[in-house]
Design a protein around this motif. Structure first.
Motif, PDB file in Angstrom:
ATOM      1  N   SER A   1      -5.531  16.028  -5.494  1.00 50.02           N
ATOM      2  CA  SER A   1      -5.178  17.385  -5.095  1.00 50.02           C
ATOM      3  C   SER A   1      -6.282  17.938  -4.207  1.00 50.02           C
ATOM      4  N   SER A   2      -5.886  18.435  -3.051  1.00 50.55           N
ATOM      5  CA  SER A   2      -6.868  19.052  -2.151  1.00 50.55           C
ATOM      6  C   SER A   2      -7.184  20.484  -2.581  1.00 50.55           C
ATOM      7  N   ASN A   3      -6.543  20.951  -3.642  1.00 48.81           N
ATOM      8  CA  ASN A   3      -6.768  22.292  -4.166  1.00 48.81           C
ATOM      9  C   ASN A   3      -8.056  22.315  -4.992  1.00 48.81           C
ATOM     10  N   THR A   4      -9.166  22.149  -4.325  1.00 47.87           N
ATOM     11  CA  THR A   4     -10.451  22.018  -5.025  1.00 47.87           C
ATOM     12  C   THR A   4     -10.867  23.291  -5.746  1.00 47.87           C
ATOM     13  N   LYS A   5     -10.366  24.443  -5.338  1.00 45.86           N
ATOM     14  CA  LYS A   5     -10.717  25.697  -6.018  1.00 45.86           C
ATOM     15  C   LYS A   5     -10.243  25.695  -7.471  1.00 45.86           C
TER      16      LYS A   5
ATOM     17  N   TYR B   1      -9.551  22.716  -9.241  1.00 45.21           N
ATOM     18  CA  TYR B   1      -9.893  21.493  -9.960  1.00 45.21           C
ATOM     19  C   TYR B   1     -11.380  21.132  -9.948  1.00 45.21           C
ATOM     20  N   GLN B   2     -12.163  21.761  -9.090  1.00 41.27           N
ATOM     21  CA  GLN B   2     -13.590  21.463  -9.024  1.00 41.27           C
ATOM     22  C   GLN B   2     -14.419  22.728  -9.209  1.00 41.27           C
ATOM     23  N   THR B   3     -15.646  22.543  -9.668  1.00 40.95           N
ATOM     24  CA  THR B   3     -16.595  23.651  -9.734  1.00 40.95           C
ATOM     25  C   THR B   3     -17.145  23.887  -8.333  1.00 40.95           C
ATOM     26  N   GLY B   4     -17.927  24.913  -8.181  1.00 44.69           N
ATOM     27  CA  GLY B   4     -18.572  25.174  -6.898  1.00 44.69           C
ATOM     28  C   GLY B   4     -19.480  24.038  -6.459  1.00 44.69           C
ATOM     29  N   GLY B   5     -19.946  23.246  -7.416  1.00 44.79           N
ATOM     30  CA  GLY B   5     -20.819  22.116  -7.124  1.00 44.79           C
ATOM     31  C   GLY B   5     -20.074  20.847  -6.753  1.00 44.79           C
ATOM     32  N   GLY B   6     -18.749  20.914  -6.672  1.00 44.45           N
ATOM     33  CA  GLY B   6     -17.967  19.761  -6.247  1.00 44.45           C
ATOM     34  C   GLY B   6     -17.679  18.741  -7.331  1.00 44.45           C
ATOM     35  N   VAL B   7     -17.843  19.115  -8.593  1.00 40.44           N
ATOM     36  CA  VAL B   7     -17.509  18.203  -9.683  1.00 40.44           C
ATOM     37  C   VAL B   7     -16.273  18.728 -10.410  1.00 40.44           C
ATOM     38  N   LEU B   8     -15.611  17.854 -11.127  1.00 42.86           N
ATOM     39  CA  LEU B   8     -14.405  18.215 -11.857  1.00 42.86           C
ATOM     40  C   LEU B   8     -14.687  19.352 -12.829  1.00 42.86           C
ATOM     41  N   GLU B   9     -13.770  20.309 -12.895  1.00 41.94           N
ATOM     42  CA  GLU B   9     -13.911  21.439 -13.830  1.00 41.94           C
ATOM     43  C   GLU B   9     -14.158  20.900 -15.238  1.00 41.94           C
ATOM     44  N   PRO B  10     -15.143  21.440 -15.944  1.00 45.16           N
ATOM     45  CA  PRO B  10     -15.456  20.966 -17.295  1.00 45.16           C
ATOM     46  C   PRO B  10     -14.252  20.953 -18.238  1.00 45.16           C
ATOM     47  N   ALA B  11     -13.344  21.900 -18.090  1.00 49.84           N
ATOM     48  CA  ALA B  11     -12.164  21.947 -18.961  1.00 49.84           C
ATOM     49  C   ALA B  11     -11.245  20.749 -18.753  1.00 49.84           C
ATOM     50  N   LEU B  12     -11.325  20.106 -17.583  1.00 46.76           N
ATOM     51  CA  LEU B  12     -10.479  18.951 -17.296  1.00 46.76           C
ATOM     52  C   LEU B  12     -11.168  17.626 -17.599  1.00 46.76           C
ATOM     53  N   VAL B  13     -12.477  17.634 -17.695  1.00 47.95           N
ATOM     54  CA  VAL B  13     -13.234  16.399 -17.903  1.00 47.95           C
ATOM     55  C   VAL B  13     -12.744  15.657 -19.144  1.00 47.95           C
ATOM     56  N   SER B  14     -12.558  16.364 -20.235  1.00 47.56           N
ATOM     57  CA  SER B  14     -12.125  15.731 -21.476  1.00 47.56           C
ATOM     58  C   SER B  14     -10.722  15.139 -21.343  1.00 47.56           C
ATOM     59  N   ASP B  15      -9.778  15.930 -20.820  1.00 49.15           N
ATOM     60  CA  ASP B  15      -8.403  15.440 -20.673  1.00 49.15           C
ATOM     61  C   ASP B  15      -8.324  14.246 -19.732  1.00 49.15           C
ATOM     62  N   PHE B  16      -9.002  14.332 -18.609  1.00 47.72           N
ATOM     63  CA  PHE B  16      -8.973  13.231 -17.649  1.00 47.72           C
ATOM     64  C   PHE B  16      -9.692  12.008 -18.222  1.00 47.72           C
TER      65      PHE B  16
ATOM     66  N   TYR C   1     -10.398  12.091 -10.522  1.00 50.13           N
ATOM     67  CA  TYR C   1      -9.901  13.170  -9.663  1.00 50.13           C
ATOM     68  C   TYR C   1     -10.366  12.916  -8.237  1.00 50.13           C
ATOM     69  N   ALA C   2      -9.442  13.037  -7.291  1.00 45.77           N
ATOM     70  CA  ALA C   2      -9.781  12.883  -5.882  1.00 45.77           C
ATOM     71  C   ALA C   2      -9.347  14.136  -5.117  1.00 45.77           C
ATOM     72  N   PRO C   3     -10.246  14.707  -4.321  1.00 49.36           N
ATOM     73  CA  PRO C   3      -9.904  15.906  -3.556  1.00 49.36           C
ATOM     74  C   PRO C   3      -9.211  15.609  -2.224  1.00 49.36           C
ATOM     75  N   ASN C   4      -9.143  14.323  -1.859  1.00 52.73           N
ATOM     76  CA  ASN C   4      -8.494  13.943  -0.596  1.00 52.73           C
ATOM     77  C   ASN C   4      -8.074  12.475  -0.666  1.00 52.73           C
ATOM     78  N   MET C   5      -7.266  12.061   0.314  1.00 47.03           N
ATOM     79  CA  MET C   5      -6.724  10.700   0.318  1.00 47.03           C
ATOM     80  C   MET C   5      -7.829   9.656   0.450  1.00 47.03           C
ATOM     81  N   SER C   6      -8.864   9.953   1.200  1.00 37.71           N
ATOM     82  CA  SER C   6      -9.978   9.004   1.351  1.00 37.71           C
ATOM     83  C   SER C   6     -10.621   8.695   0.004  1.00 37.71           C
ATOM     84  N   ALA C   7     -10.882   9.746  -0.770  1.00 41.30           N
ATOM     85  CA  ALA C   7     -11.483   9.565  -2.094  1.00 41.30           C
ATOM     86  C   ALA C   7     -10.536   8.805  -3.011  1.00 41.30           C
TER      87      ALA C   7
END
Length: 85
Positions: free
Chosen positions: A44-48, A50-65, A72-78
């Motif tokens: 998902s390119s919707n980084t607001k 799914y990611q924190t301001g520091g560019g890492v996965l939101e802590p609330a999603l870390v456990s589920d993922f 988690y990938a913010p773009n097709m390249s990743a």
């Protein structure tokens, strides 16, 4: 959603984003239970949402993922990189 756990945010209509994530997690858990071992990536390119301001996965999603072994990938390249392409 009521607890503002990512991807939900206060003041934003987040139900669709939450349904997408929950459906993805549920489907992947079913596939894992059926023996699927391959790499899974949530893109998902919707980084607001799914990611924190520091560019890492939101802590609330870390456990589920982590439980479902999803990256988690913010773009097709990743996403391609996670999948080895």
């Amino acid at each position: 959603m009521n607890q503002n756990i990512a991807p939900a945010r206060r003041g934003k209509e987040s139900s669709k984003d939450c349904i997408v994530v929950e459906t993805y997690l549920d489907a992947l858990d079913s596939l894992r239970a059926a023996g699927m071992q391959t790499t899974a990536v949530f893109l998902s390119s919707n980084t607001k949402d799914y990611q924190t301001g520091g560019g890492v996965l939101e802590p609330a999603l870390v456990s589920d993922f982590g439980q479902s072994n999803i990256s988690y990938a913010p773009n097709m390249s990743a996403a391609k990189s996670f999948l080895g392409f």
